[in-house]
Design an enzyme around this catalytic site. Structure first.
Site, PDB file in Angstrom:
ATOM      1  N   SER A   1       0.817  -1.219   0.000  1.00 35.90           N
ATOM      2  CA  SER A   1       0.000   0.000   0.000  1.00 35.90           C
ATOM      3  C   SER A   1       0.848   1.265   0.000  1.00 35.90           C
ATOM      4  O   SER A   1       2.007   1.251   0.435  1.00 35.90           O
ATOM      5  CB  SER A   1      -0.917   0.026   1.223  1.00 35.90           C
ATOM      6  OG  SER A   1      -1.721  -1.122   1.267  1.00 35.90           O
TER       7      SER A   1
HETATM    8  N1  SAH Z   1      -0.241  -5.391   3.926  1.00 39.85           N
HETATM    9  C1  SAH Z   1       0.529  -5.687   2.745  1.00 39.85           C
HETATM   10  C2  SAH Z   1      -0.162  -5.319   1.456  1.00 39.85           C
HETATM   11  C3  SAH Z   1      -1.378  -6.083   1.269  1.00 39.85           C
HETATM   12  S1  SAH Z   1      -1.977  -6.345  -0.368  1.00 39.85           S
HETATM   13  C4  SAH Z   1       1.901  -5.052   2.779  1.00 39.85           C
HETATM   14  O1  SAH Z   1       2.210  -4.306   3.708  1.00 39.85           O
HETATM   15  O2  SAH Z   1       2.687  -5.318   1.861  1.00 39.85           O
HETATM   16  C5  SAH Z   1      -3.275  -7.423   0.117  1.00 39.85           C
HETATM   17  C6  SAH Z   1      -2.833  -8.826   0.440  1.00 39.85           C
HETATM   18  O3  SAH Z   1      -3.971  -9.526   0.940  1.00 39.85           O
HETATM   19  C7  SAH Z   1      -2.364  -9.594  -0.787  1.00 39.85           C
HETATM   20  O4  SAH Z   1      -1.092 -10.091  -0.593  1.00 39.85           O
HETATM   21  C8  SAH Z   1      -3.405 -10.721  -0.908  1.00 39.85           C
HETATM   22  O5  SAH Z   1      -2.854 -11.930  -1.396  1.00 39.85           O
HETATM   23  C9  SAH Z   1      -3.885 -10.859   0.526  1.00 39.85           C
HETATM   24  N2  SAH Z   1      -5.195 -11.483   0.691  1.00 39.85           N
HETATM   25  C10 SAH Z   1      -6.299 -11.351  -0.078  1.00 39.85           C
HETATM   26  N3  SAH Z   1      -7.313 -12.079   0.419  1.00 39.85           N
HETATM   27  C11 SAH Z   1      -6.841 -12.686   1.552  1.00 39.85           C
HETATM   28  C12 SAH Z   1      -7.409 -13.585   2.517  1.00 39.85           C
HETATM   29  N4  SAH Z   1      -8.664 -14.042   2.414  1.00 39.85           N
HETATM   30  N5  SAH Z   1      -6.636 -13.983   3.542  1.00 39.85           N
HETATM   31  C13 SAH Z   1      -5.349 -13.569   3.665  1.00 39.85           C
HETATM   32  N6  SAH Z   1      -4.762 -12.742   2.766  1.00 39.85           N
HETATM   33  C14 SAH Z   1      -5.499 -12.299   1.744  1.00 39.85           C
END
Ligand code: SAH
Length: 229
Positions: free
Chosen positions: A80
């Site tokens: 993000s």
């Molecule tokens: N917080 C992260 C960025 C997140 S992007 C950072 O600091 O880099 C969102 C992430 O959520 C992605 O990697 C995606 O694979 C994950 N995601 C999506 N659905 C999910 C779920 N049901 N459970 C766990 N992770 C999930």
């Protein structure tokens, strides 16, 4: 002329900034992108000043690590924008002794920011390769108070519940009930909610004694919250 171009190109490709240069970029990031936009929570600002964001992005994008934007981290996912990380972190009003659950580990950057502020962070990532890469990275950088798990975060982490705060960093259609159930009394959750592919609302949910209070904080775009069937 050709020689000069080759030299310049090699310099750009091989040049990597020093720790001090990255620290200066981070100071500017915190001042211009975060403080000047109204985030005042000191532990959040301090955490963003200290977590080396360039270590959480692909090597080829390191020189973009402190820009005011999200960046690709592989597998179609993104880290993000720094301002959103700061805004969501500050909104949770965290205390040092808090136990925090993050859904969507991605690169591990947000987990590292949380780990600078609270005692224990649990984080779940649905894409296995990202989960293991983040786990390795966090270990190498010395974040001993973060535990990473690969799996579908919809179900939360019942064995480690209840949590003082939960942060969901993927855009959901609705708020997963298991996460609400795993919040302590007085606990806070921040989650982007709204239609797929659309603009979602960043919702701050607070679990009060006899009710759940929800407040829309701002419109945001996030990669989607996916499910394992
Ligand atoms: N917080 C992260 C960025 C997140 S992007 C950072 O600091 O880099 C969102 C992430 O959520 C992605 O990697 C995606 O694979 C994950 N995601 C999506 N659905 C999910 C779920 N049901 N459970 C766990 N992770 C999930």
């Amino acid at each position: 002329m050709k020689f000069l171009s080759v030299c310049i190109l090699s310099f750009i490709l091989c040049y990597s900034a020093t720790a001090q240069e990255y620290a200066t970029l981070r100071r500017n990031m915190v001042k211009e992108q975060i403080q000047d936009r109204g985030v005042t929570h000191l532990p959040t600002l301090t955490a963003l000043l200290n977590v080396p964001r360039h270590e959480f992005v692909p090597r080829s994008l390191r020189h973009h690590a402190y820009l005011d934007q999200p960046l690709p981290i592989g597998e179609g996912q993104t880290i993000s924008q720094p301002y959103i990380v700061a805004f969501m972190t500050a909104a949770l009003r965290l205390n040092k002794e808090d136990r925090v659950l993050e859904i969507g580990t991605g690169s591990g950057y947000q987990a590292a920011v949380l780990a600078k502020i609270v005692d224990s962070v649990y984080t779940i990532e649905i894409v296995e390769s990202l989960a293991w890469a983040a786990q390795k990275r966090l270990k190498k950088l010395g974040y001993a108070n973060v535990v990473v798990r690969a799996g579908d975060g919809y179900h939360g982490w019942p064995k480690k519940a209840p949590f003082d705060a939960i942060m969901v960093t993927a855009g959901a259609d609705s708020i997963p009930q298991p996460l609400v159930d795993q919040l302590k009394q007085g606990g806070r959750m921040i989650i982007p909610v709204g239609p797929q592919n659309g603009v979602r609302q960043l919702v701050l949910l607070t679990k009060k004694k006899n009710k759940i209070v929800k407040r829309n904080l701002m419109a945001v775009r996030f990669v989607p919250f996916t499910r394992k069937d």
